[in-house]
Design a protein around this motif. Structure first.
Motif, PDB file in Angstrom:
ATOM      1  N   ARG A   1      24.841  44.329  29.352  1.00 32.04           N
ATOM      2  CA  ARG A   1      23.563  43.639  29.235  1.00 32.04           C
ATOM      3  C   ARG A   1      23.663  42.156  29.570  1.00 32.04           C
ATOM      4  NH1 ARG A   1      19.702  46.202  26.180  1.00 32.04           N
ATOM      5  NH2 ARG A   1      18.394  44.512  26.961  1.00 32.04           N
ATOM      6  N   CYS A   2      24.878  41.669  29.872  1.00 32.66           N
ATOM      7  CA  CYS A   2      25.067  40.261  30.212  1.00 32.66           C
ATOM      8  C   CYS A   2      26.193  40.171  31.238  1.00 32.66           C
ATOM      9  CB  CYS A   2      25.392  39.443  28.964  1.00 32.66           C
ATOM     10  SG  CYS A   2      25.706  37.690  29.308  1.00 32.66           S
ATOM     11  N   SER A   3      26.044  39.297  32.217  1.00 32.56           N
ATOM     12  CA  SER A   3      27.066  39.128  33.258  1.00 32.56           C
ATOM     13  C   SER A   3      28.220  38.238  32.809  1.00 32.56           C
ATOM     14  CB  SER A   3      26.421  38.548  34.523  1.00 32.56           C
ATOM     15  OG  SER A   3      25.717  37.366  34.218  1.00 32.56           O
ATOM     16  N   ALA A   4      28.189  37.744  31.584  1.00 33.77           N
ATOM     17  CA  ALA A   4      29.277  36.995  30.955  1.00 33.77           C
ATOM     18  C   ALA A   4      29.720  35.777  31.758  1.00 33.77           C
ATOM     19  CB  ALA A   4      30.472  37.919  30.704  1.00 33.77           C
TER      20      ALA A   4
ATOM     21  N   VAL B   1      34.065  28.704  28.456  1.00 30.98           N
ATOM     22  CA  VAL B   1      33.659  28.163  27.169  1.00 30.98           C
ATOM     23  C   VAL B   1      34.245  28.970  26.024  1.00 30.98           C
ATOM     24  CG1 VAL B   1      31.684  27.641  25.694  1.00 30.98           C
ATOM     25  CG2 VAL B   1      31.564  27.205  28.150  1.00 30.98           C
ATOM     26  N   ARG B   2      34.097  30.287  26.104  1.00 30.97           N
ATOM     27  CA  ARG B   2      34.570  31.138  25.014  1.00 30.97           C
ATOM     28  C   ARG B   2      34.632  32.567  25.517  1.00 30.97           C
ATOM     29  NH1 ARG B   2      30.259  34.096  23.499  1.00 30.97           N
ATOM     30  NH2 ARG B   2      28.158  33.215  23.661  1.00 30.97           N
ATOM     31  N   ALA B   3      35.063  33.458  24.652  1.00 30.64           N
ATOM     32  CA  ALA B   3      35.092  34.873  24.993  1.00 30.64           C
ATOM     33  C   ALA B   3      33.677  35.439  25.009  1.00 30.64           C
ATOM     34  CB  ALA B   3      35.955  35.629  23.993  1.00 30.64           C
ATOM     35  N   ALA B   4      33.478  36.466  25.823  1.00 23.54           N
ATOM     36  CA  ALA B   4      32.148  37.062  25.963  1.00 23.54           C
ATOM     37  C   ALA B   4      31.746  37.775  24.681  1.00 23.54           C
ATOM     38  CB  ALA B   4      32.127  38.031  27.139  1.00 23.54           C
TER      39      ALA B   4
ATOM     40  N   LYS C   1      33.334  35.519  34.476  1.00 25.64           N
ATOM     41  CA  LYS C   1      33.397  36.798  35.180  1.00 25.64           C
ATOM     42  C   LYS C   1      32.472  36.867  36.383  1.00 25.64           C
ATOM     43  CE  LYS C   1      34.920  39.807  31.409  1.00 25.64           C
ATOM     44  NZ  LYS C   1      34.626  41.029  30.608  1.00 25.64           N
ATOM     45  N   VAL C   2      31.497  35.978  36.449  1.00 23.37           N
ATOM     46  CA  VAL C   2      30.556  35.989  37.556  1.00 23.37           C
ATOM     47  C   VAL C   2      30.555  34.611  38.209  1.00 23.37           C
ATOM     48  CG1 VAL C   2      28.657  35.420  36.004  1.00 23.37           C
ATOM     49  CG2 VAL C   2      28.154  36.393  38.229  1.00 23.37           C
ATOM     50  N   PRO C   3      30.699  34.536  39.536  1.00 22.83           N
ATOM     51  CA  PRO C   3      30.632  33.235  40.201  1.00 22.83           C
ATOM     52  C   PRO C   3      29.275  32.578  39.991  1.00 22.83           C
ATOM     53  CG  PRO C   3      31.543  34.922  41.655  1.00 22.83           C
ATOM     54  CD  PRO C   3      31.002  35.632  40.461  1.00 22.83           C
ATOM     55  N   ALA C   4      29.292  31.263  40.034  1.00 22.52           N
ATOM     56  CA  ALA C   4      28.047  30.517  39.817  1.00 22.52           C
ATOM     57  C   ALA C   4      26.998  30.885  40.853  1.00 22.52           C
ATOM     58  CB  ALA C   4      28.329  29.014  39.855  1.00 22.52           C
TER      59      ALA C   4
END
Length: 597
Positions: free
Chosen positions: A381-384, A370-373, A389-392
């Motif tokens: 604090r977020c898996s982005a 969607v966009r940059a983290a 960066k993180v598989p579903a």
């Protein structure tokens, strides 16, 4: 022949006016809050009359016991300071002579007068029976919340511009109380209070209008139940509960009722409607329902159950936490009900500290970036998921961990916070560690509350009984003492559906069958009042309660948050006993003056 001149005296001349009354304003410092177990460490008093200081009295007192570090930090009085000071047996006669013939004044007078009375008893001295004026009670009667947020001495001294700031030393606090007393007396003059009897009647908070309405308590039953004060139009003004309706309602017309708003309420009331209940639990539940339904203007608590909040784990590709007013029947997971929006925010922040769920409100897709983290991803604090960066599947595992902690095993959610707490404590970062510890407590208490409520509301029907209160169970039954009978309740999906009493000598099963036959029908879609369910839970968990029947097992998760509540209570008790155990040494309150050349 000259006729004598007759002069009409004013009312304030019938009794000694306040301007001629001698007051002894006293303040004590002690080793604790119990007059029976603790001792006096300092006495300070100021004798005033007509706005002028006539004398001061101050002395440290050797309590004969060690002063705790907490009290020393609060008052500045240490064991070294009182060493060599006179004992209370020498100080007390001198103080009583100093205060003789005056009116005793103190801020929160029951505390100071209680210690002085206890000291007199210990020393075998007769208490002189001083008239007593409490400036805290007087301030609550005179001032409004728009003027001061509370009636603490420091708040009142600042509000009235006292010449001395209270600092938990006896003489300084007594001097500040003198200024507060004079300011309050100045306010009372405009209200027609001119003499000491009028002042004491004013602080008793019982107006003639209240006394004239004592007849409203006539004819009320001496039984447990709910009472409703109503105005001339029949609108509920106040709803309360008591084990003895007649005795409780009578208290609104005497000096034992100290709440200012209740005097105003009694002035508007025209009748009191009693609702007799089988036992105190039914009375408490009916009170909660009436307050929620009518929202009486003089009830402060339980008026707005709809203000509770829920924490929602959204049902989407990459779930996030959202605060919502209600829990709707959908696939999303919910935690609640939480007591307020603020508590919901605290629980949300604690979970974000343990699990790197996304905090943005964007609609994310598993098929494209969607966009940059944001900055939260950069600090861990977020898996982005917005950047892919993180598989579903991995992100779904994080969301499932949170949902599972809410419904059952809370350990995987608390584990990261406990590890962070240990790391911060080892690095001596105690302030940050305290924040993490509080977040652990916030999550545990919220999860434990929901799990307890769900355990009860998930049972279609539950019947329980406990030994009845001996005094009330024997009314009109002629039962002998020692055979109280049973208080019986029927609970359906967390709501009280029926309540009754099986008197002593009566078989309880016919009573239970009659209650089941006449119990209210509870719609599964109708959510029970949270406070009602909690009230029932407290009753069920009291000693002596017996479960008679349940359509489903009453159980909470084996590794749920309830198992950690006792640990939190023990930790809180330990920190209360030793408030500096988990903190660094206190910094200096002042720096030495810079040396001059």
């Amino acid at each position: 022949m000259a006729h004598p001149a007759y002069v009409q005296t004013s009312l304030d001349e019938l009794d000694e006016p306040l301007r001629l009354t001698t007051f002894t304003v006293v303040d004590l410092e002690t080793t604790g809050g119990s007059a029976a177990a603790d001792a006096i460490t300092e006495v300070g008093a100021v004798r005033v009359c007509g706005g002028e200081v006539r004398g001061e009295f101050q002395t440290l007192v050797d309590p004969g016991v060690p002063i705790t570090p907490f009290v020393s930090v609060l008052t500045g009085i240490t064991d070294a300071m009182v060493s060599g000071s006179p004992r209370i047996g020498s100080v007390l006669p001198a103080f009583l002579e100093f205060a003789r013939g005056s009116v005793l004044v103190a801020h929160n007078a029951p505390f100071d007068v209680g210690f002085l009375r206890a000291a007199c008893i210990d020393q075998g001295l007769a208490w002189p029976g001083f008239p007593v004026v409490d400036t805290a009670l007087l301030a609550r009667r005179v001032l409004t919340r728009d003027e001061v947020p509370n009636c603490k001495l420091g708040t009142l001294a600042a509000f009235f511009g006292a010449g001395t700031s209270p600092n938990h030393r006896a003489l300084a606090d007594a001097r500040a109380t003198v200024d507060v007393l004079h300011a309050l007396i100045g306010r009372l003059g405009s209200l027609g209070v001119q003499s000491l009897p009028e002042l004491r009647a004013f602080t008793a908070q019982v107006s003639p209008a209240q006394r004239r309405k004592r007849h409203l308590a006539d004819g009320l039953p001496a039984a447990p139940g709910v009472y409703v004060f109503r105005d001339a139009q029949g609108t509920p003004l106040y709803v309360g509960t008591s084990r003895n309706l007649r005795s409780r309602v009578r208290q609104y017309f005497v000096a034992s009722e100290t709440r200012t708003r209740m005097g105003e309420m009694v002035g508007l009331a025209e009748r009191v409607d009693p609702i007799v209940c089988a036992h105190p639990l039914e009375a408490q539940v009916r009170e909660l329902r009436l307050i929620a339904a009518h929202k009486p203007r003089y009830n402060r608590r339980s008026k707005f159950p709809e203000r509770s909040a829920w924490l929602k784990l959204t049902d989407e590709a990459f779930p996030r936490l959202s605060i919502v007013p209600t829990a709707r029947g959908e696939a999303a997971a919910y935690l609640g009900p939480l007591r307020s929006q603020r508590q919901a925010e605290a629980v949300r922040d604690a979970i974000h500290d343990a699990v790197p769920l996304r905090q943005c409100t964007d609609r994310l897709s598993v098929r494209r970036v969607v966009r940059a983290a944001c900055a939260l991803a950069g600090i861990g604090r977020c898996s982005a998921p917005c950047e892919g960066k993180v598989p579903a599947a991995d992100y779904a595992a994080l969301a499932d961990l949170v949902a599972a902690a809410w419904a059952g095993d809370v350990r995987p959610l608390i584990g990261p916070l406990e590890r962070k707490l240990a790391e911060l404590s080892a690095a001596q970062r105690y302030e940050q560690a305290a924040v993490v510890r509080d977040r652990i407590a916030t999550v545990v208490r919220a999860c434990a509350r929901m799990q307890r409520l769900q355990a009860l509301t998930g049972i279609d029907e539950l019947v329980a009984a406990r030994p009845a209160d001996d005094k009330h169970a024997r009314r009109d039954t002629g039962a002998r003492p020692g055979h109280p009978g049973w208080d019986i309740v029927v609970v359906r999906r967390g709501r009280l559906a029926a309540a009754g009493v099986a008197p002593a000598g009566t078989a309880p099963w016919p009573v239970i069958e009659a209650l089941l036959a006449t119990a209210d029908t509870v719609d599964p879609e109708h959510e029970a009042l949270t406070e009602e369910s909690e009230c029932i839970l407290r009753w069920l968990e009291e000693p002596g309660v017996r479960l008679v029947h349940a359509t489903h097992p009453w159980a909470v998760p084996a590794h749920g948050a309830g198992g950690l509540v006792s640990w939190l209570a023990a930790d809180s008790a330990q920190r209360a006993a030793s408030p500096f155990a988990d903190r660094r040494p206190l910094p200096m309150s002042a720096r030495p003056a810079r040396a001059s050349a």
